[in-house]
Design a protein around this motif. Structure first.
Motif, PDB file in Angstrom:
ATOM      1  N   ASP A  66      24.741  27.382 -41.481  1.00  0.00           N
ATOM      2  CA  ASP A  66      25.742  26.874 -42.410  1.00  0.00           C
ATOM      3  C   ASP A  66      26.239  25.496 -42.018  1.00  0.00           C
ATOM      4  O   ASP A  66      26.678  24.714 -42.861  1.00  0.00           O
ATOM      5  N   TRP A  67      26.201  25.202 -40.711  1.00  0.00           N
ATOM      6  CA  TRP A  67      26.684  23.905 -40.237  1.00  0.00           C
ATOM      7  C   TRP A  67      25.865  22.746 -40.787  1.00  0.00           C
ATOM      8  O   TRP A  67      26.352  21.614 -40.849  1.00  0.00           O
ATOM      9  N   ILE A  68      24.640  23.005 -41.204  1.00  0.00           N
ATOM     10  CA  ILE A  68      23.786  21.918 -41.668  1.00  0.00           C
ATOM     11  C   ILE A  68      24.396  21.231 -42.892  1.00  0.00           C
ATOM     12  O   ILE A  68      24.313  20.011 -43.042  1.00  0.00           O
ATOM     13  N   HIS A  69      25.036  22.028 -43.766  1.00  0.00           N
ATOM     14  CA  HIS A  69      25.654  21.419 -44.950  1.00  0.00           C
ATOM     15  C   HIS A  69      27.156  21.691 -45.038  1.00  0.00           C
ATOM     16  O   HIS A  69      27.814  21.181 -45.951  1.00  0.00           O
ATOM     17  N   PHE A 128      20.038  13.648 -40.273  1.00  0.00           N
ATOM     18  CA  PHE A 128      21.028  13.162 -39.314  1.00  0.00           C
ATOM     19  C   PHE A 128      20.548  11.835 -38.748  1.00  0.00           C
ATOM     20  O   PHE A 128      19.367  11.686 -38.395  1.00  0.00           O
ATOM     21  N   SER A 129      21.447  10.853 -38.664  1.00  0.00           N
ATOM     22  CA  SER A 129      21.101   9.535 -38.132  1.00  0.00           C
ATOM     23  C   SER A 129      22.099   9.143 -37.044  1.00  0.00           C
ATOM     24  O   SER A 129      23.308   9.265 -37.228  1.00  0.00           O
ATOM     25  N   ALA A 130      21.582   8.683 -35.908  1.00  0.00           N
ATOM     26  CA  ALA A 130      22.423   8.289 -34.770  1.00  0.00           C
ATOM     27  C   ALA A 130      22.279   6.786 -34.563  1.00  0.00           C
ATOM     28  O   ALA A 130      21.181   6.247 -34.584  1.00  0.00           O
ATOM     29  N   SER A 131      23.419   6.121 -34.308  1.00  0.00           N
ATOM     30  CA  SER A 131      23.427   4.663 -34.326  1.00  0.00           C
ATOM     31  C   SER A 131      24.097   4.059 -33.103  1.00  0.00           C
ATOM     32  O   SER A 131      24.860   4.718 -32.392  1.00  0.00           O
ATOM     33  N   LYS A 168      25.655  10.167 -38.575  1.00  0.00           N
ATOM     34  CA  LYS A 168      25.925  10.470 -39.979  1.00  0.00           C
ATOM     35  C   LYS A 168      24.993  11.572 -40.471  1.00  0.00           C
ATOM     36  O   LYS A 168      23.859  11.697 -40.009  1.00  0.00           O
ATOM     37  N   ARG A 169      25.524  12.376 -41.409  1.00  0.00           N
ATOM     38  CA  ARG A 169      24.714  13.408 -42.054  1.00  0.00           C
ATOM     39  C   ARG A 169      24.554  13.053 -43.535  1.00  0.00           C
ATOM     40  O   ARG A 169      25.537  12.772 -44.221  1.00  0.00           O
ATOM     41  N   TRP A 170      23.292  13.060 -43.995  1.00  0.00           N
ATOM     42  CA  TRP A 170      22.975  12.685 -45.366  1.00  0.00           C
ATOM     43  C   TRP A 170      22.414  13.906 -46.094  1.00  0.00           C
ATOM     44  O   TRP A 170      21.487  14.558 -45.602  1.00  0.00           O
ATOM     45  N   ASP A 171      22.962  14.210 -47.270  1.00  0.00           N
ATOM     46  CA  ASP A 171      22.452  15.296 -48.111  1.00  0.00           C
ATOM     47  C   ASP A 171      21.336  14.720 -48.974  1.00  0.00           C
ATOM     48  O   ASP A 171      21.582  13.907 -49.877  1.00  0.00           O
ATOM     49  N   THR A 172      20.089  15.111 -48.709  1.00  0.00           N
ATOM     50  CA  THR A 172      18.949  14.525 -49.412  1.00  0.00           C
ATOM     51  C   THR A 172      18.785  15.072 -50.828  1.00  0.00           C
ATOM     52  O   THR A 172      17.893  14.625 -51.558  1.00  0.00           O
ATOM     53  N   CYS A 183      26.142  10.473 -48.078  1.00  0.00           N
ATOM     54  CA  CYS A 183      26.562  10.712 -46.693  1.00  0.00           C
ATOM     55  C   CYS A 183      27.774  11.627 -46.759  1.00  0.00           C
ATOM     56  O   CYS A 183      28.852  11.207 -47.204  1.00  0.00           O
ATOM     57  N   ASP A 184      27.621  12.894 -46.340  1.00  0.00           N
ATOM     58  CA  ASP A 184      28.709  13.853 -46.498  1.00  0.00           C
ATOM     59  C   ASP A 184      29.438  14.153 -45.188  1.00  0.00           C
ATOM     60  O   ASP A 184      30.340  14.989 -45.160  1.00  0.00           O
ATOM     61  N   ALA A 185      29.051  13.481 -44.089  1.00  0.00           N
ATOM     62  CA  ALA A 185      29.777  13.675 -42.824  1.00  0.00           C
ATOM     63  C   ALA A 185      29.475  12.524 -41.878  1.00  0.00           C
ATOM     64  O   ALA A 185      28.335  12.046 -41.804  1.00  0.00           O
ATOM     65  N   THR A 186      30.485  12.068 -41.163  1.00  0.00           N
ATOM     66  CA  THR A 186      30.313  11.086 -40.087  1.00  0.00           C
ATOM     67  C   THR A 186      30.899  11.690 -38.820  1.00  0.00           C
ATOM     68  O   THR A 186      32.094  11.988 -38.764  1.00  0.00           O
TER      69      THR A 186
END
Length: 498
Positions: free
Chosen positions: A211-214, A446-449, A455-459, A464-467
């Motif tokens: 569930d944590w994924i979204h 998930f993208s790390a910078s 950041k988490r992106w809902d494809t 971007c639904d979470a930072t």
């Protein structure tokens, strides 16, 4: 006599009599500066190794982003002198030495300190003696293993040969079982869609664990065992492997954060890790241009070989199809047999650094390069099947799943492509600095910078639904666990998100 406290290890065990001033710390590794260098344009000081490695990645000052080059760095003699005069305890304080010495003399002191711990020369044969240097010479005169050394070495050699044979046969048996199981899957069971990553094939019974994924995602645990920045991560069978700037690889139990092993095999940063489950081996690679093969035994892991065919730094490792693939700044991808450690093939085509390599799970792999391309390779033939030209910026990492290919570039963007026709689908923007890591799972990217965030992106809608905030420096490393996201940072921490 075998000393346990070598100079490099002693350097990590420095205990200052009084806490050093923050002004003496390197802004990159957050430790007291080692061989400090100062920039001639903005007057910021760093450890020599830290700033050189940073400049290999980008030609900017990590603090103020002023453009700098190697010839703009000079020794900070004043800072080095101040640090050298700091009083420190002997690293052997815990063994009984009460000496207080200058920071710049501790290596010389340890080399001659009578309290430096050591083990018997025959420890590899089974002698359990441990003690200070002053007691080892006396022990050697009484050690029973000295008399039986030749017989024990011959027996151990024979046992090792038999164990290697059993491991090799076990790995082949597992491979054959896998082929049999998967050959029995009907077309209906796997569907008619394009190949997907293992995350896309998870059973519905696991959805509650994912569930944590979204849904809401927070930091569940912070692991702080590192003395310098974390540069690479890998997860396999309940173990977390973490590489660092000091050349070490640590193994953790991620559910508790407990440190299982602390291994030292590289002289510089470890940029890549990969696990070969069938042989109970894992591989580490980094700035020293070598790949180390490690095997796990009941009493710990041991380096069993060095793969050194690359001529420059190794930035990526991948285990797939019972092969190990390595990506290097020498512009090549090399293929290795994980059992014999032989280099069995070399893929050439990139015209600049190869920064990352991933599995497409259909007999193909993808590589990301500083030549502004992602290349798709056929594993069996080594041929480059497709070259995707991506903008005017270096490609730093890539990920794939559900028929999509994701590529991050130095200009802080993430490019999305269709893996069937390689047409562009979307370009994602939102990070302030370079995106160094990508991980995809079940419609979430998930993208790390370097901007200190993930950041988490809902494809499904490209939002971007979470930072994820919490790291205090560059996020160098990221991987997916069984039911969590794991990130590693230059702030010397690992965070578990769920």
């Amino acid at each position: 006599m075998v000393l346990l406290a070598q100079i490099m290890e002693a350097n990590q065990d420095i205990e200052f009599v009084s806490p050093p001033s923050l002004s003496l710390q390197c802004p990159i590794c957050h430790d007291v500066c080692k061989d400090p260098l100062i920039t001639s344009v903005c007057n910021h000081s760093y450890c020599a190794a830290c700033i050189y490695q940073s400049l290999d990645l980008e030609p900017f000052c990590p603090l103020c982003r002023t453009r700098i080059q190697h010839d703009m760095l000079h020794s900070n003699l004043a800072l080095n002198s101040v640090i050298g005069e700091l009083p420190v305890y002997c690293p052997n304080k815990k063994y009984g030495c009460l000496s207080v010495i200058r920071h710049d003399t501790h290596k010389h002191h340890v080399a001659y300190c009578l309290y430096t711990p050591g083990v018997c020369e025959h420890s590899s044969l089974g002698c359990n003696f441990k003690g200070p240097r002053k007691d080892i010479e006396k022990h050697m005169k009484e050690c029973v293993f000295e008399k039986f050394k030749a017989f024990i070495e011959k027996s151990n050699s024979r046992i090792q040969q038999l164990e290697e044979k059993v491991t090799e046969q076990g790995a082949e048996l597992k491979r054959l079982n896998w082929v049999i199981e998967h050959s029995q899957l009907s077309t209906k069971e796997i569907g008619e869609e394009s190949p997907q990553s293992p995350h896309a094939l998870l059973d519905d019974s696991l959805k509650t664990d994912l569930d944590w994924i979204h849904g809401d995602i927070v930091c569940q645990r912070t692991i702080s065992h590192h003395a310098c920045g974390v540069t690479s991560l890998a997860y396999s069978s309940g173990k977390l492997y973490a590489g660092a700037h000091d050349g070490s690889t640590k193994i953790f139990e991620p559910e508790t954060g407990d440190l299982i092993e602390d291994l030292h095999g590289h002289s510089m940063s470890v940029w890549a890790l990969a696990v070969h489950q069938e042989s109970n081996r894992f591989f580490s690679a980094g700035s020293d241009g070598t790949i180390k093969a490690w095997e796990s035994f009941e009493d710990g892991s041991e380096c069993i070989g060095v793969l050194n065919s690359h001529t420059h730094k190794v930035y990526g490792l991948l285990v797939s199809n019972n092969r190990v693939f390595s990506a290097s700044s020498d512009k090549t991808i090399k293929v290795w047999n994980p059992l014999t450690l032989e280099n069995v093939a070399t893929f050439s085509g990139h015209t600049n650094h190869v920064n990352a390599i991933i599995d497409l799970y259909d007999g193909r792999i993808a590589s990301a390069g500083s030549d502004h391309t992602v290349r798709i390779w056929d594993v069996s033939s080594g041929q480059c099947l497709q070259t995707i030209n991506i903008g005017n910026s270096e490609v730093l990492d890539c990920s794939a799943g559900d028929g999509l290919l994701f590529a991050s570039t130095y200009d802080s963007l993430i490019h999305v492509y269709d893996l069937n026709d390689f047409n562009g689908v979307k370009t994602l923007s939102g990070h302030n600095w370079e995106v160094w890591q990508l991980s995809y799972a079940r419609n979430a990217l998930f993208s790390a910078s370097f901007d200190h965030t993930v950041k988490r992106w809902d494809t499904r809608n490209w939002s971007c639904d979470a930072t994820l905030k919490g790291h205090k420096a560059f996020v160098h490393a990221m991987t997916l666990g069984d039911n969590n996201l794991i990130t590693g940072c230059a702030d010397r921490t690992i965070k578990i998100w769920k």
